[in-house]
Design a protein around this motif. Structure first.
Motif, PDB file in Angstrom:
ATOM      1  N   GLY A  49       0.790  -1.220   0.000  1.00 59.28           N
ATOM      2  CA  GLY A  49       0.000   0.000   0.000  1.00 59.28           C
ATOM      3  C   GLY A  49       0.823   1.270   0.000  1.00 59.28           C
ATOM      4  N   LEU A  50       0.102   2.369  -0.009  1.00 60.56           N
ATOM      5  CA  LEU A  50       0.730   3.689  -0.162  1.00 60.56           C
ATOM      6  C   LEU A  50       1.601   4.102   1.010  1.00 60.56           C
ATOM      7  CD1 LEU A  50      -2.077   6.430   0.193  1.00 60.56           C
ATOM      8  CD2 LEU A  50      -1.876   4.400   1.597  1.00 60.56           C
ATOM      9  N   GLU A  51       1.453   3.439   2.177  1.00 66.76           N
ATOM     10  CA  GLU A  51       2.204   3.852   3.360  1.00 66.76           C
ATOM     11  C   GLU A  51       3.721   3.738   3.182  1.00 66.76           C
ATOM     12  OE1 GLU A  51       1.026  -0.379   3.483  1.00 66.76           O
ATOM     13  OE2 GLU A  51      -0.173   1.460   3.409  1.00 66.76           O
ATOM     14  N   GLU A  52       4.171   2.916   2.230  1.00 64.40           N
ATOM     15  CA  GLU A  52       5.622   2.780   2.048  1.00 64.40           C
ATOM     16  C   GLU A  52       6.264   4.082   1.557  1.00 64.40           C
ATOM     17  OE1 GLU A  52       6.634  -0.249  -0.758  1.00 64.40           O
ATOM     18  OE2 GLU A  52       6.157   0.996  -2.498  1.00 64.40           O
ATOM     19  N   LEU A  53       5.453   4.978   1.000  1.00 65.67           N
ATOM     20  CA  LEU A  53       6.001   6.246   0.513  1.00 65.67           C
ATOM     21  C   LEU A  53       5.824   7.386   1.512  1.00 65.67           C
ATOM     22  CD1 LEU A  53       5.081   6.229  -3.288  1.00 65.67           C
ATOM     23  CD2 LEU A  53       7.086   5.303  -2.124  1.00 65.67           C
ATOM     24  N   ASN A  54       5.259   7.102   2.688  1.00 63.43           N
ATOM     25  CA  ASN A  54       5.069   8.165   3.688  1.00 63.43           C
ATOM     26  C   ASN A  54       6.372   8.884   4.060  1.00 63.43           C
ATOM     27  OD1 ASN A  54       2.315   7.778   3.784  1.00 63.43           O
ATOM     28  ND2 ASN A  54       2.344   6.555   5.649  1.00 63.43           N
ATOM     29  N   PRO A  55       7.499   8.160   4.236  1.00 60.81           N
ATOM     30  CA  PRO A  55       8.726   8.877   4.626  1.00 60.81           C
ATOM     31  C   PRO A  55       9.191   9.910   3.604  1.00 60.81           C
ATOM     32  CG  PRO A  55       8.928   6.551   5.155  1.00 60.81           C
ATOM     33  CD  PRO A  55       7.682   6.695   4.325  1.00 60.81           C
ATOM     34  N   ILE A  56       9.139   9.561   2.306  1.00 62.73           N
ATOM     35  CA  ILE A  56       9.592  10.555   1.325  1.00 62.73           C
ATOM     36  C   ILE A  56       8.571  11.673   1.167  1.00 62.73           C
ATOM     37  CG2 ILE A  56      11.169   9.011   0.097  1.00 62.73           C
ATOM     38  CD1 ILE A  56       9.051   8.805  -2.145  1.00 62.73           C
ATOM     39  N   CYS A  57       7.290  11.368   1.373  1.00 63.06           N
ATOM     40  CA  CYS A  57       6.284  12.435   1.322  1.00 63.06           C
ATOM     41  C   CYS A  57       6.531  13.442   2.433  1.00 63.06           C
ATOM     42  CB  CYS A  57       4.881  11.847   1.425  1.00 63.06           C
ATOM     43  SG  CYS A  57       4.329  10.996  -0.073  1.00 63.06           S
ATOM     44  N   THR A  58       6.820  12.954   3.629  1.00 60.35           N
ATOM     45  CA  THR A  58       7.113  13.855   4.747  1.00 60.35           C
ATOM     46  C   THR A  58       8.322  14.717   4.440  1.00 60.35           C
ATOM     47  OG1 THR A  58       6.151  12.327   6.353  1.00 60.35           O
ATOM     48  CG2 THR A  58       7.707  13.957   7.192  1.00 60.35           C
ATOM     49  N   ASN A  59       9.360  14.111   3.865  1.00 59.14           N
ATOM     50  CA  ASN A  59      10.546  14.875   3.512  1.00 59.14           C
ATOM     51  C   ASN A  59      10.234  15.925   2.455  1.00 59.14           C
ATOM     52  OD1 ASN A  59      13.380  14.751   1.597  1.00 59.14           O
ATOM     53  ND2 ASN A  59      13.582  15.208   3.773  1.00 59.14           N
ATOM     54  N   LEU A  60       9.447  15.562   1.461  1.00 60.50           N
ATOM     55  CA  LEU A  60       9.051  16.528   0.431  1.00 60.50           C
ATOM     56  C   LEU A  60       8.265  17.683   1.048  1.00 60.50           C
ATOM     57  CD1 LEU A  60       8.065  13.967  -2.339  1.00 60.50           C
ATOM     58  CD2 LEU A  60       9.783  15.765  -2.623  1.00 60.50           C
ATOM     59  N   ASN A  61       7.378  17.380   1.999  1.00 61.92           N
ATOM     60  CA  ASN A  61       6.626  18.433   2.695  1.00 61.92           C
ATOM     61  C   ASN A  61       7.568  19.375   3.427  1.00 61.92           C
ATOM     62  OD1 ASN A  61       4.160  15.972   3.703  1.00 61.92           O
ATOM     63  ND2 ASN A  61       4.193  17.212   1.850  1.00 61.92           N
ATOM     64  N   GLN A  62       8.565  18.812   4.090  1.00 57.26           N
ATOM     65  CA  GLN A  62       9.534  19.633   4.824  1.00 57.26           C
ATOM     66  C   GLN A  62      10.323  20.540   3.892  1.00 57.26           C
ATOM     67  OE1 GLN A  62      11.637  16.453   6.731  1.00 57.26           O
ATOM     68  NE2 GLN A  62      10.315  16.438   8.537  1.00 57.26           N
ATOM     69  N   LEU A  63      10.444  20.118   2.641  1.00 56.98           N
ATOM     70  CA  LEU A  63      11.183  20.900   1.650  1.00 56.98           C
ATOM     71  C   LEU A  63      10.297  21.875   0.881  1.00 56.98           C
ATOM     72  CD1 LEU A  63      13.451  18.028   0.286  1.00 56.98           C
ATOM     73  CD2 LEU A  63      14.142  19.902   1.794  1.00 56.98           C
ATOM     74  N   ASN A 238      20.315   0.323  -3.121  1.00 59.70           N
ATOM     75  CA  ASN A 238      19.431  -0.800  -3.435  1.00 59.70           C
ATOM     76  C   ASN A 238      18.027  -0.300  -3.792  1.00 59.70           C
ATOM     77  OD1 ASN A 238      17.848  -0.476  -1.020  1.00 59.70           O
ATOM     78  ND2 ASN A 238      19.384  -1.635   0.137  1.00 59.70           N
ATOM     79  N   HIS A 239      17.102  -1.234  -3.951  1.00 58.13           N
ATOM     80  CA  HIS A 239      15.767  -0.898  -4.447  1.00 58.13           C
ATOM     81  C   HIS A 239      15.035   0.056  -3.510  1.00 58.13           C
ATOM     82  CE1 HIS A 239      12.384  -1.584  -7.105  1.00 58.13           C
ATOM     83  NE2 HIS A 239      11.607  -1.937  -6.090  1.00 58.13           N
ATOM     84  N   PHE A 240      15.218  -0.111  -2.208  1.00 59.40           N
ATOM     85  CA  PHE A 240      14.448   0.661  -1.244  1.00 59.40           C
ATOM     86  C   PHE A 240      15.180   1.897  -0.733  1.00 59.40           C
ATOM     87  CE2 PHE A 240      12.574  -3.544  -1.312  1.00 59.40           C
ATOM     88  CZ  PHE A 240      11.234  -3.217  -1.512  1.00 59.40           C
ATOM     89  N   ASP A 241      16.459   2.030  -1.056  1.00 65.27           N
ATOM     90  CA  ASP A 241      17.168   3.273  -0.743  1.00 65.27           C
ATOM     91  C   ASP A 241      16.536   4.459  -1.467  1.00 65.27           C
ATOM     92  OD1 ASP A 241      19.011   2.097   0.951  1.00 65.27           O
ATOM     93  OD2 ASP A 241      20.507   1.788  -0.621  1.00 65.27           O
ATOM     94  N   LEU A 242      15.903   4.192  -2.587  1.00 63.83           N
ATOM     95  CA  LEU A 242      15.307   5.261  -3.391  1.00 63.83           C
ATOM     96  C   LEU A 242      14.113   5.911  -2.701  1.00 63.83           C
ATOM     97  CD1 LEU A 242      17.062   3.625  -5.413  1.00 63.83           C
ATOM     98  CD2 LEU A 242      15.395   4.196  -7.163  1.00 63.83           C
ATOM     99  N   ILE A 243      13.527   5.233  -1.701  1.00 62.21           N
ATOM    100  CA  ILE A 243      12.379   5.805  -0.987  1.00 62.21           C
ATOM    101  C   ILE A 243      12.702   5.992   0.499  1.00 62.21           C
ATOM    102  CG2 ILE A 243      10.640   5.067  -2.633  1.00 62.21           C
ATOM    103  CD1 ILE A 243      10.027   2.668  -0.801  1.00 62.21           C
ATOM    104  N   ASP A 244      13.983   6.148   0.778  1.00 60.36           N
ATOM    105  CA  ASP A 244      14.452   6.432   2.135  1.00 60.36           C
ATOM    106  C   ASP A 244      15.070   7.829   2.132  1.00 60.36           C
ATOM    107  OD1 ASP A 244      15.780   6.699   4.532  1.00 60.36           O
ATOM    108  OD2 ASP A 244      16.684   4.708   4.489  1.00 60.36           O
ATOM    109  N   PRO A 245      14.441   8.783   2.812  1.00 55.82           N
ATOM    110  CA  PRO A 245      14.926  10.167   2.723  1.00 55.82           C
ATOM    111  C   PRO A 245      16.289  10.410   3.349  1.00 55.82           C
ATOM    112  CG  PRO A 245      13.145   9.987   4.332  1.00 55.82           C
ATOM    113  CD  PRO A 245      13.205   8.665   3.610  1.00 55.82           C
ATOM    114  N   LYS A 246      16.834   9.419   4.049  1.00 55.27           N
ATOM    115  CA  LYS A 246      18.153   9.595   4.674  1.00 55.27           C
ATOM    116  C   LYS A 246      19.298   9.219   3.739  1.00 55.27           C
ATOM    117  CE  LYS A 246      17.238   6.798   8.104  1.00 55.27           C
ATOM    118  NZ  LYS A 246      15.864   6.426   7.730  1.00 55.27           N
ATOM    119  N   THR A 247      18.995   8.639   2.578  1.00 57.21           N
ATOM    120  CA  THR A 247      20.048   8.092   1.727  1.00 57.21           C
ATOM    121  C   THR A 247      20.610   9.121   0.745  1.00 57.21           C
ATOM    122  OG1 THR A 247      18.431   7.342   0.083  1.00 57.21           O
ATOM    123  CG2 THR A 247      19.038   5.781   1.835  1.00 57.21           C
TER     124      THR A 247
END
Length: 261
Positions: A49-63, A238-247
């Motif tokens: 589901g969509l929750e996997e993108l919540n971290p990058i959405c939060t980062n985008l909001n902060q920006l 890796n595949h999931f680093d792309l949706i981790d705002p710390k990477t």
């Protein structure tokens, strides 16, 4: 940088999966914000589901970006596949026009961003603007908003190659199922080039889920047909680093987006 975010859930259709989460940074100045429409992956399957993108959405909001993180009907639920999944994504994107009537959203600065299977849907959605064969398909809806930019985060851009590169034995069947009653020429983004808007292709060379060669191949084909293509490629991601705002690869993705808008 905004630290306060207003979040609200909105339905763009009647199904329980036809909704999105809208997040708007609270601003001292009342100005319209660019919005990133995010489309999650997960093999197009309804257990993801969509929750996997919540971290990058939060980062985008902060920006300083608004985000509209959409859910859609997936394989394994009623009307998932073709054309339901595809039309849901289009309807979800088009719903930004309604959201802009109530919220400070600049519909002239809409960015589509999809991860993995969501990258496939983001690239495909963009093609509905200019591709005449898609416009003529009465089963499909077309985008009413012209995106400023489309960002593919390890997107599945070439469906015939995806059948070979998926690491699970179910992979080829999933590709067949997402094509459904359509044909590969109508739903595989590489068959619908050029897209006609700038593209950012992001991939980590340590990706064990989607072959990075696909991104390079798609980008090359798009460039040869006149599309403006930028790349963010990192050896250690890796595949999931792309949706981790710390990477580092996510931070490079943000820098590339800022350079394009």
């Amino acid at each position: 940088m905004s630290e306060t975010i207003n979040q609200s859930k909105h339905y763009y259709g009647r199904s329980q999966s036809q909704f999105g989460d809208l997040c708007i940074p609270v601003q001292s100045k009342k100005e319209k914000l660019p919005i990133v429409v995010t489309i999650h992956g997960g093999f197009w399957l309804n257990q993801y589901g969509l929750e996997e993108l919540n971290p990058i959405c939060t980062n985008l909001n902060q920006l300083g970006f608004a985000t509209w993180n959409i859910e859609y009907r997936r394989l394994g639920e009623l009307d998932g596949g073709f054309p339901g999944t595809y039309n849901d994504v289009i309807n979800g994107i088009n719903f930004v026009k309604k959201l802009a009537e109530r919220y400070p959203i600049d519909i002239s600065r809409v960015i589509l961003m999809g991860h993995s299977a969501g990258g496939h849907l983001a690239l495909w959605s963009t093609a509905t603007i200019f591709n005449q064969s898609l416009k003529n398909d009465t089963k499909l809806i077309s985008l009413e908003i012209a995106p400023t930019l489309v960002v593919s985060l390890a997107g599945i851009s070439i469906l015939e190659d995806a059948k070979k590169c998926f690491k699970t034995k179910e992979g080829p069947n999933l590709v067949t199922n997402i094509i459904g009653s359509s044909d590969i020429n109508s739903v595989s983004p590489n068959k619908l080039l050029p897209l006609g808007i700038p593209i950012i292709m992001v991939h980590g060379l340590d990706d064990a889920d989607v072959d990075p060669k696909m991104t390079k191949k798609f980008g090359s084909e798009a460039e040869n047909l006149g599309d403006d293509v930028s790349y963010v490629i990192m050896e250690s991601a890796n595949h999931f680093d792309l949706i981790d705002p710390k990477t580092p690869i996510w931070k490079s993705t943000i820098a590339t987006i800022r350079n394009k808008i």
